[in-house]
Design a protein around this motif. Sequence first.
Motif, PDB file in Angstrom:
ATOM      1  N   VAL A 493       0.845  -1.186   0.000  1.00 51.90           N
ATOM      2  CA  VAL A 493       0.000   0.000   0.000  1.00 51.90           C
ATOM      3  C   VAL A 493       0.883   1.239   0.000  1.00 51.90           C
ATOM      4  O   VAL A 493       1.827   1.332   0.795  1.00 51.90           O
ATOM      5  N   LEU A 494       0.589   2.164  -0.903  1.00 52.72           N
ATOM      6  CA  LEU A 494       1.323   3.426  -0.940  1.00 52.72           C
ATOM      7  C   LEU A 494       0.784   4.372   0.122  1.00 52.72           C
ATOM      8  O   LEU A 494      -0.407   4.347   0.457  1.00 52.72           O
ATOM      9  N   ILE A 495       1.651   5.227   0.645  1.00 53.13           N
ATOM     10  CA  ILE A 495       1.266   6.253   1.612  1.00 53.13           C
ATOM     11  C   ILE A 495       1.710   7.601   1.063  1.00 53.13           C
ATOM     12  O   ILE A 495       2.859   7.754   0.641  1.00 53.13           O
ATOM     13  N   GLY A 526      -3.551  -0.125  -2.847  1.00 52.26           N
ATOM     14  CA  GLY A 526      -4.288   1.069  -2.467  1.00 52.26           C
ATOM     15  C   GLY A 526      -3.354   2.202  -2.128  1.00 52.26           C
ATOM     16  O   GLY A 526      -2.127   2.059  -2.143  1.00 52.26           O
ATOM     17  N   LEU A 527      -3.946   3.361  -1.827  1.00 53.69           N
ATOM     18  CA  LEU A 527      -3.201   4.556  -1.447  1.00 53.69           C
ATOM     19  C   LEU A 527      -3.824   5.114  -0.173  1.00 53.69           C
ATOM     20  O   LEU A 527      -5.048   5.276  -0.098  1.00 53.69           O
ATOM     21  N   VAL A 528      -3.000   5.381   0.818  1.00 53.23           N
ATOM     22  CA  VAL A 528      -3.449   6.005   2.057  1.00 53.23           C
ATOM     23  C   VAL A 528      -2.859   7.405   2.125  1.00 53.23           C
ATOM     24  O   VAL A 528      -1.649   7.578   1.947  1.00 53.23           O
ATOM     25  N   ILE A 529      -3.709   8.395   2.357  1.00 53.35           N
ATOM     26  CA  ILE A 529      -3.236   9.767   2.549  1.00 53.35           C
ATOM     27  C   ILE A 529      -3.190  10.007   4.048  1.00 53.35           C
ATOM     28  O   ILE A 529      -4.222   9.993   4.727  1.00 53.35           O
ATOM     29  N   SER A 582      -8.812   3.109  -9.638  1.00 50.32           N
ATOM     30  CA  SER A 582      -9.132   1.677  -9.696  1.00 50.32           C
ATOM     31  C   SER A 582      -8.710   0.933  -8.435  1.00 50.32           C
ATOM     32  O   SER A 582      -9.031  -0.241  -8.261  1.00 50.32           O
ATOM     33  N   VAL A 583      -7.984   1.614  -7.544  1.00 53.04           N
ATOM     34  CA  VAL A 583      -7.657   1.057  -6.227  1.00 53.04           C
ATOM     35  C   VAL A 583      -8.225   2.004  -5.177  1.00 53.04           C
ATOM     36  O   VAL A 583      -8.409   3.195  -5.442  1.00 53.04           O
ATOM     37  N   PRO A 584      -8.546   1.498  -3.978  1.00 48.66           N
ATOM     38  CA  PRO A 584      -9.116   2.387  -2.968  1.00 48.66           C
ATOM     39  C   PRO A 584      -8.115   3.430  -2.474  1.00 48.66           C
ATOM     40  O   PRO A 584      -6.965   3.094  -2.178  1.00 48.66           O
ATOM     41  N   VAL A 585      -8.571   4.676  -2.406  1.00 50.86           N
ATOM     42  CA  VAL A 585      -7.786   5.744  -1.792  1.00 50.86           C
ATOM     43  C   VAL A 585      -8.435   6.028  -0.439  1.00 50.86           C
ATOM     44  O   VAL A 585      -9.626   6.336  -0.368  1.00 50.86           O
ATOM     45  N   VAL A 586      -7.652   5.875   0.618  1.00 49.38           N
ATOM     46  CA  VAL A 586      -8.170   5.984   1.978  1.00 49.38           C
ATOM     47  C   VAL A 586      -7.575   7.223   2.648  1.00 49.38           C
ATOM     48  O   VAL A 586      -6.353   7.403   2.650  1.00 49.38           O
ATOM     49  N   ALA A 587      -8.432   8.072   3.191  1.00 44.56           N
ATOM     50  CA  ALA A 587      -7.970   9.232   3.951  1.00 44.56           C
ATOM     51  C   ALA A 587      -7.869   8.850   5.413  1.00 44.56           C
ATOM     52  O   ALA A 587      -8.853   8.426   6.018  1.00 44.56           O
ATOM     53  N   ALA A 588      -6.672   8.960   5.983  1.00 43.16           N
ATOM     54  CA  ALA A 588      -6.450   8.691   7.409  1.00 43.16           C
ATOM     55  C   ALA A 588      -6.412  10.038   8.112  1.00 43.16           C
ATOM     56  O   ALA A 588      -5.415  10.764   8.034  1.00 43.16           O
ATOM     57  N   ALA A 696      -5.799   2.221   8.613  1.00 41.48           N
ATOM     58  CA  ALA A 696      -6.034   2.703   7.245  1.00 41.48           C
ATOM     59  C   ALA A 696      -5.389   1.797   6.213  1.00 41.48           C
ATOM     60  O   ALA A 696      -5.988   1.481   5.171  1.00 41.48           O
ATOM     61  N   ILE A 697      -4.169   1.363   6.471  1.00 39.83           N
ATOM     62  CA  ILE A 697      -3.482   0.452   5.544  1.00 39.83           C
ATOM     63  C   ILE A 697      -4.259  -0.857   5.416  1.00 39.83           C
ATOM     64  O   ILE A 697      -4.492  -1.368   4.304  1.00 39.83           O
ATOM     65  N   ASN A 698      -4.687  -1.392   6.543  1.00 40.24           N
ATOM     66  CA  ASN A 698      -5.428  -2.652   6.504  1.00 40.24           C
ATOM     67  C   ASN A 698      -6.809  -2.485   5.888  1.00 40.24           C
ATOM     68  O   ASN A 698      -7.332  -3.412   5.269  1.00 40.24           O
ATOM     69  N   GLU A 699      -7.397  -1.312   6.048  1.00 40.73           N
ATOM     70  CA  GLU A 699      -8.684  -1.042   5.414  1.00 40.73           C
ATOM     71  C   GLU A 699      -8.538  -1.061   3.892  1.00 40.73           C
ATOM     72  O   GLU A 699      -9.365  -1.636   3.180  1.00 40.73           O
ATOM     73  N   ALA A 700      -7.468  -0.437   3.377  1.00 40.82           N
ATOM     74  CA  ALA A 700      -7.225  -0.439   1.928  1.00 40.82           C
ATOM     75  C   ALA A 700      -7.035  -1.869   1.420  1.00 40.82           C
ATOM     76  O   ALA A 700      -7.584  -2.259   0.378  1.00 40.82           O
TER      77      ALA A 700
END
Length: 804
Positions: A493-495, A526-529, A582-588, A696-700
């Motif tokens: 997962v990217l951050i 996924g990507l976590v911000i 196309s991958v989930p972007v998650v806001a932390a 957040a990482i695990n959610e993605a």
Amino acid sequence: MNRFQVRKVAVLGAGVMGAQIAAHLVNVNVPVILFDLPAKEGPKNGVVDKAIAHLKKIKPAPLADASMADRIQAANYEEHLDLLAGCDLVIEAIAERMDWKLDLYRRIAPHVAPHAILASNTSGLSINAMAAALPEAMRPRFCGIHFFNPPRYMYLLELIATDLSDATVLDQLETFATSTLGKGVVRAKDSPNFIANRAGVGSILSVMTQAEKFGLTYDVVDDLTGKKLGRASSGTFRTADVVGLDTMAHVIQTLEDKLPSDPFKALYARPAVLKTLLDAGALGAKNGAGFFKKVGRDILRFDPATGDYVPGGAKADPLIDRIIKKPAAERLKLLRESSHPQAQFLWAILRDSFHYAAVHLEAIAETARDLDFAMRWGFGNRQGPFEIWQDAGWAQVAGWISEDIAAGKTLCDAPLPAWVSSGPVAEAGGVHTPAGSWSPSRKAFVPRSDLAVYRRQHFPENVLGSAAVDPLTAGTEVFRSPELRVWTLDGEVLIATITCKLNLISQEVTQGLAKAVELAESGYQGLVIWSPGSNGAPNETFFSAGANLEGLMPVFMSQGAAGIAPVEKELQDLMLRVRYASVPVVAAIRGMALGGGCELSIYCARRVQAMESYMGLVEMGVGLLPGGGGLTYIARRASEMAQAVPGSDLVACLKEGFTAAATAKVGTSALENRHLGFALWSDVIVPNKDELLFVAINEAKAMMASGYRPPQRARIQVAGRNGIATIKASLVGMRDGQFVTGHDFHIASLMAEVVCGGDIDAGHSVSEEYLMALERQHFCALLTHPKTQERIMGLLQTGKPVRN
């Protein structure tokens, strides 16, 4: 896995602390029963019912959502003790009277479940003495649990074991307090007032003593001992007023009574001015007068010489301000050598805090880290006393303290402990090292707890000298710009971490985030911000404070509004890129997500919020409307709600979102963010801020593993010109009633045009791009308005909003 489950909690005592502990439990979705004595008149639960009703009125709000007060179950000791059998944790929070507590324990003992933990929320009574009154079978499952007031907001929680407490029980309770209650747990020894209040009150008494010695007024002292010194912004005397002078006196009395042989015993005498104020009935903020008194808009300070209140507001000498900003070693040297009374005062109180902490460390805490964390989390200090001492040069400062002790300048003549100047601490240059923090009782550097719950904290708060990994250099970096770092911890997962001041969104950040989405799509799940909080300064944390308006000024000055339009479109395009990735972007999200920061989060596939997250579209404050897709989001959400329930009034569905934007309303908790529509009920709330990135990482990953697909693009049904007219009619009433200014009315009218789709028929469907174009048009037009320019410049120059 054998896991201790807390399915229900009983809180005994519906006073200030008991009721607010119950409130915090329902905040984090833990069922709770609140007990108190039966009422003498009316319903037997009257005492508890009144306490629960009062929770809705208190400021700062103990409930993250006032409606949750109804989830607290009321009970009384006469009728409902059988309910204790269904509770896994019982927290006693009655008045600080040992005889009352012991009597209550004898009363409840037959009803407490055999597996349940019983904990006393006491601020300083002996936990071992309480345990002695319990049935023998209950003693291993008994301990102290000290919440700080107010329980919802104060991060510190002290756990105090008895000589008979089961170690597994303490670990179970620490895990629950950390992950479910969201607390920073410190293990304290069973000594009077434990760690934070012992060291904190000692520091306050030192300030009071030295202020009198150097002839400084309370307003000057508060200016010196507030944020400038890295302490709570309320300073010392204002903090005492907020705590309550009667409460302060009680804590001081406890120290005086329980520590007859303490070398600092002379410090524990109640200050004469405190006695004077209490005798006059001045209890502090709770009854409007203490060291300070507010009269109209004026803040007066008490003058002990006259016994009356006089004008306040005096500040520190600018020379001292300049010294305080120096690096620690230089700062302390200059303060010590200066003849200025304010400098001498500051050196004295810092020296006293170091001296006091060193002398008492072994008796009150297992390690120096525990004491430093307790002062950070319990008293709002940016650094604990040992951290400041170590930062300034351990050996040099130790020498200065010893010189002052020999010269009779210190509060007591007790020498520094031997471990300060010889052995491992002296060799390491301080108490905090990469191997751990110094424990005088173990005579070793002790690492942090290895409980499983702490493995969820990728970047927990750390102490100076611990060599903890910096989240801005951790992991594997994929790319970096001056204002954005894109990296990964696990290669899956990217951050994306915004690194500029206030995590403002500039054109560079916009372009970097677009690139991060592209990279995430090409080879990650996924990507976590996410951005880390300020270490030791939890109230200075931002997901993002919004768009970088100051950075846009050169473009606006050279090209006018026409130059801003492409920048705005680029930001809007990013929002759509994030939404349809196309991958989930998650806001932390932790702390503030305002303006463009709020817009970025609402376009993500999921939001993972710390409980204390504050979201809002606040552009009205700078004379603008949300231009990064915020109004388009409100229109889309209203359309979705209306279509979900056939026959719904579309304008009614717009009301909540539009009102929030038009009034710049900010959600004051993760729960309120849901009610305002800035977060969805499917979003995740994380009580502990340090678990945010892990979750957040695990959610993605979980979203991707369950077959994540982005939402399909759909057209948005809008209310058109009829909706605009309806909204404007209500705005006219607010303007004519002087609830909003003329410029507020103008901006809100433009907002109405956007969320209703402009001059088209009601029920017409439009695209997101169409609505975003309306946003851009009005955003750029407002930039040229003199009143908007006045608001923007006012905010940039003073940091405060301008109403015009």
